[in-house]
Design an enzyme around this catalytic site. Sequence first.
Site, PDB file in Angstrom:
ATOM      1  N   ARG A  61      20.672 -12.811  -3.052  1.00 30.52           N
ATOM      2  CA  ARG A  61      20.839 -13.608  -4.268  1.00 30.52           C
ATOM      3  C   ARG A  61      21.273 -15.045  -3.997  1.00 30.52           C
ATOM      4  O   ARG A  61      21.352 -15.854  -4.933  1.00 30.52           O
ATOM      5  CB  ARG A  61      21.870 -12.952  -5.198  1.00 30.52           C
ATOM      6  CG  ARG A  61      21.504 -11.541  -5.670  1.00 30.52           C
ATOM      7  CD  ARG A  61      20.282 -11.552  -6.563  1.00 30.52           C
ATOM      8  NE  ARG A  61      19.941 -10.222  -7.052  1.00 30.52           N
ATOM      9  CZ  ARG A  61      19.106  -9.378  -6.450  1.00 30.52           C
ATOM     10  NH1 ARG A  61      18.538  -9.741  -5.299  1.00 30.52           N
ATOM     11  NH2 ARG A  61      18.840  -8.194  -6.967  1.00 30.52           N
ATOM     12  N   HIS A 108      14.340   0.172  -1.163  1.00 29.96           N
ATOM     13  CA  HIS A 108      13.536   0.093  -2.392  1.00 29.96           C
ATOM     14  C   HIS A 108      14.355  -0.488  -3.545  1.00 29.96           C
ATOM     15  O   HIS A 108      14.197  -0.110  -4.709  1.00 29.96           O
ATOM     16  CB  HIS A 108      13.002   1.481  -2.763  1.00 29.96           C
ATOM     17  CG  HIS A 108      11.632   1.457  -3.381  1.00 29.96           C
ATOM     18  ND1 HIS A 108      10.494   1.758  -2.683  1.00 29.96           N
ATOM     19  CD2 HIS A 108      11.211   1.165  -4.637  1.00 29.96           C
ATOM     20  CE1 HIS A 108       9.431   1.666  -3.475  1.00 29.96           C
ATOM     21  NE2 HIS A 108       9.848   1.302  -4.664  1.00 29.96           N
ATOM     22  N   LEU A 162       0.834  -1.190   0.000  1.00 29.96           N
ATOM     23  CA  LEU A 162       0.000   0.000   0.000  1.00 29.96           C
ATOM     24  C   LEU A 162       0.872   1.245   0.000  1.00 29.96           C
ATOM     25  O   LEU A 162       1.849   1.332   0.749  1.00 29.96           O
ATOM     26  CB  LEU A 162      -0.885   0.002   1.256  1.00 29.96           C
ATOM     27  CG  LEU A 162      -1.769   1.217   1.515  1.00 29.96           C
ATOM     28  CD1 LEU A 162      -2.910   1.275   0.506  1.00 29.96           C
ATOM     29  CD2 LEU A 162      -2.312   1.179   2.942  1.00 29.96           C
TER      30      LEU A 162
END
Length: 357
Positions: A285, A250, A131
Amino acid sequence: MRALRALHDAARATLDPAHYDYVAGGAGEERVLADNERAFDRYRLLPRVLTGAAARDTRVDLPGAPGAAPVVAAPTAFHRLMHEGGERATARAAAAEGAVLVTGAASTTAVADVVAAAHGTAPEAAVWFQLYAHPRAEVTTALVRRAEDAGCTALVLTVDSPVFGRRSRDLRNGFTDLPPGYAAENMRDLPGAPPGALTDIPMSPALSWPDVAAVVRGTPLPVLLKGVLHPADARLAVEHGAAGVIVSNHGGRQSDAVPAAVDCLPAVVAAVAGRVPVLMDGGVRRGSDIAVALALGAAAVGVGRPVMWGLAAEGEAGVRAVLAGLREEYDHTLALCGGRRNTDLTRDMAVREDGTW
């Protein structure tokens, strides 16, 4: 993870270059994007011996997701640009692997259809909804209700995006909106809002802590805050009712002047002091990366780009390969560290490459 590199290469060969760059790229000169991965190379694991077991339990209880895998499919946008199966394929894969899927606000499939796809594979599958708080409270409320009605079990409020990051590849490619036939489906038919364009994803520099508290009060779902790097903000998140904190920059897509996410993890964990679970994403990773993060105090990790490469390369099967491969590598690393369960990975087992804490 060798298989992940192969999936990445196959995805790059398959995708429109602008779409590949949208996923692969980061903000500015992409220093943070690169450092998220490099940061894990600065850590080593100091094993314990004679403490293991023939089989390990790697499940973790997360808000709205008991017994989940320690690898979460992090929120990413526009899955239908990667593969015709889109978010439905990702949802089925995550459900099959016991992984939480955080479906993105900028999903090219409506949240109700994403949850239905997950539950069609595993009725108990947990789907969280990412959201962004809208400047207009009624729009935020409408998005929250959609997630509740769809059957999501938690909200992930992204708080590190007051404005869009300056992503050089997207600017160079002119990728500023979705091509015809695609839309940010969760943004359709909201109060007073236009239909589902990329530019409709709400980002507001005026978002404040009272807005966070309002979201928490306005839903029975647990709310996790994503994009926390500063330990003081982690404490504020708990004080304002967050059910979890996700340490994240982010994926290097917002500011190109912040630390690697894993380097911020220990201070956030210390600030939270066990009151709520702490997750992290950015640069994971390998299975050993997961073990490092958990030793530094994370309850689970999120992976974003690897899921997208698997989806682009092989659809649902590719996403399953990514999630299963990381989980299996992590289990193997846990065994090598003498662990029986995730909590056996402790802070003293994660050392810098020079052997110091």
